[in-house]
Scaffold this active site. Structure first.
Site, mmCIF file in Angstrom:
data_model
loop_
_atom_site.group_PDB
_atom_site.id
_atom_site.type_symbol
_atom_site.label_atom_id
_atom_site.label_comp_id
_atom_site.label_asym_id
_atom_site.label_seq_id
_atom_site.Cartn_x
_atom_site.Cartn_y
_atom_site.Cartn_z
ATOM 1 N N LYS A 44 -48.851 83.877 10.058
ATOM 2 C CA LYS A 44 -47.576 84.141 10.725
ATOM 3 C C LYS A 44 -47.740 85.194 11.819
ATOM 4 C CE LYS A 44 -44.180 82.402 9.803
ATOM 5 N NZ LYS A 44 -43.600 81.137 10.282
ATOM 6 N N TYR B 297 -51.448 83.834 4.442
ATOM 7 C CA TYR B 297 -50.109 83.459 4.899
ATOM 8 C C TYR B 297 -49.595 84.450 5.937
ATOM 9 C CZ TYR B 297 -45.035 83.294 4.985
ATOM 10 O OH TYR B 297 -43.729 83.279 5.395
ATOM 11 N N LEU C 261 -33.962 77.335 4.639
ATOM 12 C CA LEU C 261 -33.446 78.023 5.824
ATOM 13 C C LEU C 261 -33.036 77.020 6.902
ATOM 14 C CD1 LEU C 261 -32.810 80.533 7.478
ATOM 15 C CD2 LEU C 261 -35.221 80.604 8.175
#
Length: 299
Positions: free
Chosen positions: A137, A133, A14
């Site tokens: 975030k 995970y 990205l």
């Protein structure tokens, strides 16, 4: 409008797309990378707060797009301290710098902040991550949004694909290796969770166009392609494009057990994003169509 834009994680799938997209315009762009700082990228360890501040003070960005993160759920489960440092502490530090140095911070987050039990999810939907995970975030979102007077945008995105140095850099691209492995090895492939694979080139283009909007932006924005696929269905598409048999790939439609928990369907609603008035809209390309062109070009 010309901006000074800094991209973290600019060597990733990205980050490199975002870096290239802003460089293609009139902007002044600085890309930071850690382990793969090649070409014009600047090597930086974002966990070193003083060094990070110095880089930002010298560059004086208008926008910082924070793509650097530990994105692999299995790796995150094995190193909770490391993932917290990278996915929570670093974004918090960047948000504090955004306040001090008066830039806009774009924090890239994930659909995995949701549990997948009641899609579609809106920007105001309550996060409930299932694994470390997603929790890291979610905690990163809370960290950046909690810094008073900082201009912050949380951009949630789903599973990503696109041009990549290695197929293993993307949870979608890696499926090509499975399809191309005609050695006789059998693969059990997830046919339980619905994913919405989104091209990094589209996200990058959207971010450039978003930066041109001359109005206050929401603090949380969703970006997602609309097409639903399981990983098994993606493998079938790759097999069709490559003209390869796929009998070695066996669909598994049972809920995951024992492995890192994965949500069933974290579809991100983009209704609010479409209403922002970004020129060109979301601009998502079709999954199979892009892969046909890309694989024909690289073969």
């Amino acid at each position: 409008m010309t901006k000074r834009v800094l991209i973290t994680g600019a060597s990733g799938v990205l980050g490199s797309a975002v870096y290239d997209a802003f460089r293609a315009g009139p902007h002044t762009v600085l890309g930071l990378a850690h382990s793969r700082a090649v070409g014009n990228l600047v090597r930086a360890d974002l966990t070193q707060a003083d060094d990070t501040r110095r880089v930002l003070e010298e560059f004086k960005p208008d926008w910082v797009v924070h793509c650097a993160a530990e994105r692999r759920p299995d790796v995150a489960e094995k190193d909770p301290e490391g993932v917290t440092k990278l996915n929570v502490d670093v974004p918090r530090q960047l948000a504090m710098l955004a306040k001090d140095l008066h830039f806009t911070l774009v924090y890239i987050s994930t659909d995995y902040v949701f549990d997948g039990s009641s899609p579609p999810y809106h920007p105001w939907s309550e996060p409930n991550p299932l694994q470390l995970y997603g929790k890291s975030k979610r905690d990163g979102e809370i960290a950046v949004l909690s810094v008073d007077s900082a201009t912050v945008i949380v951009l949630r995105v789903p599973v990503l694909y696109g041009p990549a140095p290695k197929n293993s850099d993307s949870a979608v691209n890696i499926l090509l290796d499975v399809v191309e492995d005609q050695s006789g090895k059998k693969y059990k492939m997830d046919h339980y969770a619905t994913r919405y694979p989104t091209n990094v080139l589209d996200i990058a283009s959207f971010l450039v166009r978003l930066s041109d909007l001359d109005k206050p932006l929401p603090r949380i924005i969703h970006y997602s392609a609309p097409e639903p696929f399981t990983k098994y269905e993606m493998c079938l598409i790759f097999a069709k494009i490559l003209g390869l048999p796929h009998q070695h790939i066996v669909p598994d439609d049972s809920p995951p057990s024992g492995a890192t928990p994965r949500p069933r369907d974290c579809h991100l609603s983009t209704k609010e994003t479409e209403e922002l008035g970004v020129e060109g809209g979301l601009g998502c390309r079709k999954f199979e169509e892009w892969w046909i062109g890309y694989l024909n070009a690289v073969q």
